[in-house]
Write an enzyme that holds these catalytic residues in place. Structure first.
Site, PDB file in Angstrom:
ATOM      1  N   SER A 172       0.841  -1.188   0.000  1.00  0.00           N
ATOM      2  CA  SER A 172       0.000   0.000   0.000  1.00  0.00           C
ATOM      3  C   SER A 172       0.874   1.235   0.000  1.00  0.00           C
ATOM      4  O   SER A 172       1.989   1.226   0.513  1.00  0.00           O
ATOM      5  CB  SER A 172      -0.880   0.019   1.241  1.00  0.00           C
ATOM      6  OG  SER A 172      -0.043   0.171   2.375  1.00  0.00           O
ATOM      7  N   LYS A 173       0.317   2.300  -0.563  1.00  0.00           N
ATOM      8  CA  LYS A 173       1.152   3.485  -0.728  1.00  0.00           C
ATOM      9  C   LYS A 173       1.450   4.172   0.596  1.00  0.00           C
ATOM     10  O   LYS A 173       2.343   4.990   0.677  1.00  0.00           O
ATOM     11  CB  LYS A 173       0.550   4.439  -1.753  1.00  0.00           C
ATOM     12  CG  LYS A 173      -0.743   5.075  -1.369  1.00  0.00           C
ATOM     13  CD  LYS A 173      -1.152   6.052  -2.477  1.00  0.00           C
ATOM     14  CE  LYS A 173      -2.556   6.540  -2.236  1.00  0.00           C
ATOM     15  NZ  LYS A 173      -3.213   7.015  -3.440  1.00  0.00           N
ATOM     16  N   ARG A 174       0.708   3.806   1.628  1.00  0.00           N
ATOM     17  CA  ARG A 174       1.036   4.364   2.944  1.00  0.00           C
ATOM     18  C   ARG A 174       2.415   3.885   3.405  1.00  0.00           C
ATOM     19  O   ARG A 174       3.094   4.559   4.160  1.00  0.00           O
ATOM     20  CB  ARG A 174       0.006   3.909   3.983  1.00  0.00           C
ATOM     21  CG  ARG A 174      -1.344   4.543   3.765  1.00  0.00           C
ATOM     22  CD  ARG A 174      -1.734   5.441   4.924  1.00  0.00           C
ATOM     23  NE  ARG A 174      -2.780   6.343   4.478  1.00  0.00           N
ATOM     24  CZ  ARG A 174      -3.983   6.424   5.023  1.00  0.00           C
ATOM     25  NH1 ARG A 174      -4.274   5.683   6.057  1.00  0.00           N
ATOM     26  NH2 ARG A 174      -4.870   7.263   4.552  1.00  0.00           N
ATOM     27  N   LYS A 175       2.788   2.663   2.976  1.00  0.00           N
ATOM     28  CA  LYS A 175       4.039   2.092   3.473  1.00  0.00           C
ATOM     29  C   LYS A 175       5.142   2.021   2.430  1.00  0.00           C
ATOM     30  O   LYS A 175       6.307   1.862   2.766  1.00  0.00           O
ATOM     31  CB  LYS A 175       3.769   0.688   4.024  1.00  0.00           C
ATOM     32  CG  LYS A 175       2.784   0.717   5.169  1.00  0.00           C
ATOM     33  CD  LYS A 175       2.822  -0.541   5.997  1.00  0.00           C
ATOM     34  CE  LYS A 175       1.880  -0.410   7.177  1.00  0.00           C
ATOM     35  NZ  LYS A 175       1.103  -1.612   7.423  1.00  0.00           N
ATOM     36  N   ASN A 176       4.774   2.080   1.175  1.00  0.00           N
ATOM     37  CA  ASN A 176       5.725   1.868   0.092  1.00  0.00           C
ATOM     38  C   ASN A 176       5.238   2.662  -1.107  1.00  0.00           C
ATOM     39  O   ASN A 176       4.045   2.611  -1.394  1.00  0.00           O
ATOM     40  CB  ASN A 176       5.650   0.387  -0.309  1.00  0.00           C
ATOM     41  CG  ASN A 176       6.968  -0.310  -0.165  1.00  0.00           C
ATOM     42  OD1 ASN A 176       8.028   0.251  -0.425  1.00  0.00           O
ATOM     43  ND2 ASN A 176       6.916  -1.555   0.242  1.00  0.00           N
TER      44      ASN A 176
END
Ligand code: GLU
Length: 493
Positions: free
Chosen positions: A253-257
């Site tokens: 997910s873009k929150r983490k990567n």
């Protein structure tokens, strides 16, 4: 023997996702290895969220990686149109056919009624699902109501008991109980199809023989299988690819990567290395070598070498592999690639107007504007100390702006400014209160060229990445804050 035909069917609703490239790559390899064709279809039936910008970004990003398709909206082909929004009449015809055969039915239930049913089911600890209210309306009566203009959707019938056996090329037979399936909406009240109907109809009409898609679609496979059966069509072979994961094993997910392909392009990754890395996701070469080209992957491709443990998309590992590629490039190609990346005249022409008036010698350009040629920037927490705002407010301002900018599809200076302005106004601040926070986040410096121009030039990926880095540096955002601030965000125009 029928020709193998595979496809990628992205929905153009956001940045071009690495997961799309990963699934595209496996479909491409499978088709090419069998001397078949690979098709690109745009699934844009979600009118609200689909955009042409996003569609174009998907084309560009896949091409940058070296993924080419034989048929698609931009290259044409014998089975077009390849954009679902242009195939409305086709879906209508097939939906009518299902209703006529008694496999689907018009449903007139209002949103209020459905909400009420759902709430009751939840209260009784039942799985929320459609209760079949309109299932037994007499067809003639239903036709009358439709003719009178009553708003309705079309739902498919599903068995209420028994097991659906899903044949998966990777897992063998997967058994899914029918009572988990809802009477899926096939046609929405606006007359547009849902994913389920459009996907099955198109895969059939486009002669798709093998569907390699992400594992997240496995739970809904019975509905697709039932639709093939209702139409009396042969079902393509199904293959549910393992999902890419963050290093902590959660779904990528873009929150983490960073998940946008364009981010990796702007960070200076080599497309071959990127594709190579995606090929390593859940798959390996027979001799286990790490570095291989697309041609080599196609040559040795074999689905039996896909492993089901969730492949981890790890930036460090990707960087390592990219380093291998860079080191083995002939020096001239290396220099040419660097030039193509950011030392080209197009990019310099964007920067030139902002530095020309600020330097006396060329040698002052790098110290002034070196941040145009980096991925992240080295941040100094001191630069974020604010006369009026507390450290928590500073984090909040930056996070809200980041979220606003994550939703911005057309990355232009005026629109970027409008996003920042909207956040500032909502918090009863002035633009000049918040700009001094954006400035160091983007440039890493206390002074430089105009930051709004810099953001436009740097592009969405690097600008967002740097804002995220700044928020992280200042302590990140807790789960509780995320919830509260998301509510605030919803109120910002
Ligand atoms: N439009 C779907 C998506 O965006 C396609 C899934 C499929 O391959 O069936 O993932």
């Amino acid at each position: 023997m029928t020709t193998v035909r595979t496809r990628i069917a992205p929905s153009p609703t956001g940045d071009p996702h690495v997961g799309t490239a990963y699934i595209a790559l496996f479909n491409l390899c499978f088709a090419r290895q069998h001397g078949g064709q690979f098709i690109l279809r745009i699934e844009d039936t979600d009118q609200l969220r689909s955009t042409r910008e996003s569609e174009q970004q998907i084309f560009d990003a896949l091409r940058w990686l070296g993924i080419e398709w034989d048929e698609g909206p931009d290259v044409g082909g014998p089975h077009g149109p390849y954009r679902q929004s242009e195939r409305g009449e086709i879906y209508k015809k097939y939906s009518d056919e299902l209703v006529a055969k008694g496999h689907a039915f018009p449903c007139f239930c209002s949103a209020e009624r459905l909400d009420k049913v759902r709430a009751e089911q939840m209260a009784n600890k039942e799985t929320p699902r459609y209760d079949g209210h309109c299932l037994h309306i007499d067809p003639a009566e239903a036709q009358r109501r439709i003719a009178a203009g009553e708003s309705h959707v079309v739902r498919m019938k599903v068995p209420s008991e028994g097991i659906c056996e899903v044949p998966d090329m990777l897992r063998g037979t997967v058994e899914i109980p029918w009572d988990r399936m809802d009477m899926q909406v096939l046609m929405k009240a606006d007359g547009l199809p849902t994913y389920f109907l459009a996907n099955v109809v198109d895969d059939h009409l486009m002669g798709i023989t093998h569907v390699l898609r992400g594992e997240e679609w496995l739970p809904s496979a019975p509905k697709l299988i039932k639709l093939y059966e209702y139409f009396g069509w042969e079902q393509p072979a199904l293959c549910y690819m393992p999902l890419l994961r963050n290093p902590d094993k959660s779904k990528l997910s873009k929150r983490k990567n960073p998940t946008s392909i364009t981010f990796y392009q702007r960070m200076g990754f080599l497309p071959e290395a990127m594709l190579n890395y995606l090929g390593r996701m859940g798959w390996s070469m027979p001799d286990e070598r790490e570095k291989f080209s697309l041609a080599e992957m196609i040559e040795h491709f074999d689905l039996s070498r896909v492993s089901l443990g969730g492949p981890i998309f790890d930036l460090e590992k990707l960087s390592w592999l990219n380093g291998q590629w860079l080191r083995e490039l002939p020096l001239e190609r290396f220099a040419a690639e660097v030039q193509k990346w950011a030392f080209n005249s197009d990019y310099l022409m964007k920067i030139a107007p902002h530095v020309q008036g600020r330097v006396e010698t060329f040698s002052q350009i790098a110290p002034l504007a070196g941040f145009f040629f980096t991925g992240g920037v080295t941040l100094d927490a001191k630069l974020f100390e604010h006369k009026k705002l507390s450290p928590d407010q500073v984090r909040q301002v930056l996070q809200l702006i980041l979220w606003k900018l994550e939703a911005l599809r057309q990355w232009e200076k005026d629109r970027i400014t409008a996003c920042i302005q909207a956040v500032a106004e909502h918090l009863e601040l002035k633009l000049r209160d918040v700009m001094p926070l954006i400035f160091p986040a983007i440039t890493g410096q206390a002074s430089s060229v105009s930051v709004l121009d810099a953001m436009e030039i740097l592009g969405a990926d690097l600008s967002r990445f740097r804002l995220r880095q700044a928020v992280e540096l200042l302590g990140g955002v807790s789960k509780k804050e995320t919830k509260e601030w998301e509510k605030l965000l919803a109120g910002i125009a």
